[in-house]
Write an enzyme that holds these catalytic residues in place. Structure first.
Site, PDB file in Angstrom:
ATOM      1  N   LYS A 129     -12.339   0.024  -9.965  1.00 16.31           N
ATOM      2  CA  LYS A 129     -11.412  -0.476  -8.938  1.00 16.31           C
ATOM      3  C   LYS A 129     -10.700   0.723  -8.333  1.00 16.31           C
ATOM      4  CE  LYS A 129      -9.810  -4.339  -7.131  1.00 16.31           C
ATOM      5  NZ  LYS A 129     -10.431  -5.657  -6.893  1.00 16.31           N
ATOM      6  N   ASP A 169     -10.638  -5.517  -0.977  1.00  9.90           N
ATOM      7  CA  ASP A 169      -9.668  -6.294  -1.754  1.00  9.90           C
ATOM      8  C   ASP A 169      -8.495  -6.488  -0.797  1.00  9.90           C
ATOM      9  OD1 ASP A 169      -9.079  -7.222  -4.725  1.00  9.90           O
ATOM     10  OD2 ASP A 169      -7.225  -6.296  -4.062  1.00  9.90           O
TER      11      ASP A 169
HETATM   12  P1  NDP Z   1      -6.104 -10.305   1.914  1.00 11.40           P
HETATM   13  O1  NDP Z   1      -5.494  -8.993   2.187  1.00 11.40           O
HETATM   14  O2  NDP Z   1      -7.148 -10.828   2.826  1.00 11.40           O
HETATM   15  O3  NDP Z   1      -4.968 -11.430   1.796  1.00 11.40           O
HETATM   16  C1  NDP Z   1      -3.957 -11.327   0.845  1.00 11.40           C
HETATM   17  C2  NDP Z   1      -2.997 -12.493   1.019  1.00 11.40           C
HETATM   18  O4  NDP Z   1      -2.072 -12.500  -0.058  1.00 11.40           O
HETATM   19  C3  NDP Z   1      -2.182 -12.397   2.288  1.00 11.40           C
HETATM   20  O5  NDP Z   1      -1.821 -13.684   2.718  1.00 11.40           O
HETATM   21  C4  NDP Z   1      -0.947 -11.605   1.809  1.00 11.40           C
HETATM   22  O6  NDP Z   1       0.213 -11.794   2.616  1.00 11.40           O
HETATM   23  C5  NDP Z   1      -0.752 -12.192   0.431  1.00 11.40           C
HETATM   24  N1  NDP Z   1      -0.136 -11.169  -0.436  1.00 11.40           N
HETATM   25  C6  NDP Z   1      -0.641  -9.955  -0.749  1.00 11.40           C
HETATM   26  N2  NDP Z   1       0.200  -9.274  -1.535  1.00 11.40           N
HETATM   27  C7  NDP Z   1       1.250 -10.079  -1.724  1.00 11.40           C
HETATM   28  C8  NDP Z   1       2.446  -9.939  -2.451  1.00 11.40           C
HETATM   29  N3  NDP Z   1       2.718  -8.828  -3.165  1.00 11.40           N
HETATM   30  N4  NDP Z   1       3.309 -10.968  -2.428  1.00 11.40           N
HETATM   31  C9  NDP Z   1       3.031 -12.086  -1.725  1.00 11.40           C
HETATM   32  N5  NDP Z   1       1.913 -12.280  -1.011  1.00 11.40           N
HETATM   33  C10 NDP Z   1       1.041 -11.288  -1.011  1.00 11.40           C
HETATM   34  O7  NDP Z   1      -6.660 -10.208   0.405  1.00 11.40           O
HETATM   35  P2  NDP Z   1      -7.737 -11.111  -0.328  1.00 11.40           P
HETATM   36  O8  NDP Z   1      -7.663 -12.507   0.173  1.00 11.40           O
HETATM   37  O9  NDP Z   1      -9.019 -10.387  -0.301  1.00 11.40           O
HETATM   38  O10 NDP Z   1      -7.216 -11.031  -1.837  1.00 11.40           O
HETATM   39  C11 NDP Z   1      -6.308 -11.991  -2.385  1.00 11.40           C
HETATM   40  C12 NDP Z   1      -6.403 -11.953  -3.907  1.00 11.40           C
HETATM   41  O11 NDP Z   1      -7.751 -12.269  -4.305  1.00 11.40           O
HETATM   42  C13 NDP Z   1      -6.085 -10.601  -4.549  1.00 11.40           C
HETATM   43  O12 NDP Z   1      -5.475 -10.816  -5.806  1.00 11.40           O
HETATM   44  C14 NDP Z   1      -7.474 -10.002  -4.767  1.00 11.40           C
HETATM   45  O13 NDP Z   1      -7.481  -9.039  -5.793  1.00 11.40           O
HETATM   46  C15 NDP Z   1      -8.253 -11.245  -5.142  1.00 11.40           C
HETATM   47  N6  NDP Z   1      -9.696 -11.132  -4.996  1.00 11.40           N
HETATM   48  C16 NDP Z   1     -10.261 -10.826  -3.787  1.00 11.40           C
HETATM   49  C17 NDP Z   1     -11.630 -10.759  -3.664  1.00 11.40           C
HETATM   50  C18 NDP Z   1     -12.291 -10.542  -2.349  1.00 11.40           C
HETATM   51  O14 NDP Z   1     -13.522 -10.677  -2.286  1.00 11.40           O
HETATM   52  N7  NDP Z   1     -11.585 -10.259  -1.274  1.00 11.40           N
HETATM   53  C19 NDP Z   1     -12.506 -10.901  -4.830  1.00 11.40           C
HETATM   54  C20 NDP Z   1     -11.827 -11.313  -6.047  1.00 11.40           C
HETATM   55  C21 NDP Z   1     -10.474 -11.382  -6.092  1.00 11.40           C
HETATM   56  P3  NDP Z   1       0.682 -10.623   3.628  1.00 11.40           P
HETATM   57  O15 NDP Z   1      -0.298 -10.660   4.756  1.00 11.40           O
HETATM   58  O16 NDP Z   1       2.069 -10.999   4.015  1.00 11.40           O
HETATM   59  O17 NDP Z   1       0.632  -9.335   2.851  1.00 11.40           O
END
Ligand code: NDP
Length: 449
Positions: A129, A169
């Site tokens: 990662k 991510d």
């Molecule tokens: P994105 O960047 O596309 O979206 C993240 C979302 O979560 C946004 O709505 C963001 O809001 C919110 N967010 C992020 N950080 C915080 C925080 N500290 N507090 C509150 N809200 C937060 O990311 P992904 O959808 O790709 O990832 C989301 C989760 O899924 C993560 O935990 C990631 O590790 C996990 N994941 C992702 C994979 C993938 O294929 N993309 C695979 C497996 C797991 P804002 O825009 O306001 O920051």
């Protein structure tokens, strides 16, 4: 829960001593160690080979300076990380996260979870990662490009299609993967599958964008079916986040007959009792990188509330956390249960605190842990690597079907491992055990290094 086995206790105590300043990493290790007691007892060769000591120590951890020039011509400095955790079953594989909360502890916890997750997919991928504390919010497109180029200028010397294959991510989506891939190609002068999540025109896989969210729903549907003879049909679902995982989890949950009533970002959440209009969310988030608050201005009958953890106060049958780590604490878990929620499956990585998990366990909540439930993203990344090696592309349907089968198999292998080690029906213990044994046996076979 407690760590019951003496060997595991000793190794965990050593981790606490060495990595006491890494709370997220210790949380992830502890959660796994609490479930491995019976496995370690049944397999004395693991202790004899120092498997657990090696398992929690990354094979390589790279930390580097990232200098880039902002639109005012000022030099900015960020920190970059790549943790190459474990390569026993394949090249390191795992995403890159760009977010101000990224620290060595966060990247290590994600890399550690990734080892087990990748093992569960049954594809040949080790765990890794990376990321940076760079915050893309409010940055121009040109600034994001210059940052990505600077980041890859250093990262490129540590990765490669047979060594380490990063993906996206949080805040690393199609745009960032494009800039990163372009820079790798420029420096190395080779067009290889060194990153996944690529654009469809230049080596990407159909269904990769949808994979984590769709996979989460396939996993949840399968677990519901196998453990309760139930389905998504007619259920009310609360989903947090509004990024890649949340959007496609919403799309698939709706397709499977559920009503999704929430979405959120780091500022707050929306509640739409009539069911989320996903085209509006996509337009806000994918169309112009806006804030979720805008949804309430555009959709009559919906509400916006400040504070993103408030999303867990909305009554639901199924909760799918899809934002970030530790977003459901004990209090939120209790509120969910009080309001009738009986299923929590994790799209985000480690979104539930240990106290929240204890609440699920005490109340018979069907709990699908992240490393199993969100493995669909890396599974299709693995399929993207296969397609790159073959130099061909599968159709959406073909890839989606493979994803569906992998998620069903993860439920099956988790339930089988749980039953074998006296934890019948426990998807968390089952995922940890099934993922661990394959890696541990490979490490024993390959000797100490
Ligand atoms: P994105 O960047 O596309 O979206 C993240 C979302 O979560 C946004 O709505 C963001 O809001 C919110 N967010 C992020 N950080 C915080 C925080 N500290 N507090 C509150 N809200 C937060 O990311 P992904 O959808 O790709 O990832 C989301 C989760 O899924 C993560 O935990 C990631 O590790 C996990 N994941 C992702 C994979 C993938 O294929 N993309 C695979 C497996 C797991 P804002 O825009 O306001 O920051």
């Amino acid at each position: 829960m407690a760590i019951t086995n003496e060997y595991l206790q000793r190794v965990y105590a050593q981790a606490e001593k060495r990595d006491g300043d890494q709370p997220e990493f210790l949380q992830a290790v502890r959660e796994v160690f609490e479930t491995l007691g019976p496995v370690v007892e049944a397999n004395p060769q693991y202790e004899a080979n120092g498997i657990l000591e090696r398992f929690i120590e990354p094979e390589r951890a790279v930390k580097f300076r990232v200098c880039w020039v902002d639109d005012e011509g000022k030099v900015q400095v960020n920190r970059g990380y790549r943790i190459q955790f474990n390569s026993a079953i394949g090249p390191y594989k795992g995403g890159l996260r760009f977010h101000p909360t990224v620290t060595e502890s966060v990247v290590k916890f994600l890399g550690f979870e990734q080892i087990l997750k990748n093992s569960l997919t049954t594809l040949p991928m080790g765990g890794g990662k990376g990321g940076s504390d760079f915050d893309p919010k409010g940055k121009s497109d040109a600034e994001v490009m210059r940052f990505c180029q600077a980041f890859m200028t250093e990262l490129q010397r540590h990765i490669g299609q047979f060594t380490d294959v990063p993906a996206g991510d949080i805040n690393v989506g199609a745009r960032e993967i494009g800039y990163l891939f372009g820079q790798y190609k420029r420096i190395r002068d080779e067009f290889t599958g060194v990153l996944t999540g690529k654009g469809l025109e230049w080596g990407g896989s159909l269904a990769r964008t949808e994979a984590t969210g769709y996979g989460l729903c396939y996993y949840t549907a399968e677990a519901l079916d196998k453990l309760r003879g139930d389905s998504f049909e007619g259920k009310t679902v609360a989903i947090s986040g509004s990024g890649n995982v949340a959007i496609f989890a919403t799309e698939k949950a709706q397709a499977l007959g559920a009503k999704v009533v929430t979405a959120s970002d780091s500022n707050g959440y929306i509640y739409d009792p009539n069911g989320i209009q996903l085209d509006v969310v996509k337009d806000i988030k994918l169309g112009h990188r806006g804030r979720i608050k805008e949804y309430a201005d555009r959709v009559p009958g919906s509400e916006y509330h400040e504070g993103f953890t408030g999303v867990w106060t909305v009554p639901c049958d199924i909760a799918l956390p899809c934002a970030t780590q530790n977003e459901i604490d004990e209090e939120s878990a209790k509120t969910l249960v009080k309001n009738g929620c009986t299923v929590v499956c994790e799209g985000a990585n480690m979104p539930s605190t240990p106290e929240a998990i204890a609440v699920y366990q005490a109340n018979g909540v069907l709990y699908g842990p992240a490393k199993a439930a969100n493995a669909g993203g890396v599974a299709v990344s693995g399929l993207e690597m296969s397609q790159n090696s073959y130099r061909l592309s599968w159709t959406f349907e073909e890839t989606d079907e493979k994803l569906h089968d992998i998620m069903k198999d993860i439920v099956a292998s988790s339930l089988e491992a749980a039953e074998k080690y006296g934890k019948k029906g426990d998807l968390m213990a089952g995922a940890n055990i099934a993922g661990f044994i394959k890696v541990a046996d490979s490490m024993v076979a390959q000797g100490a290094y």
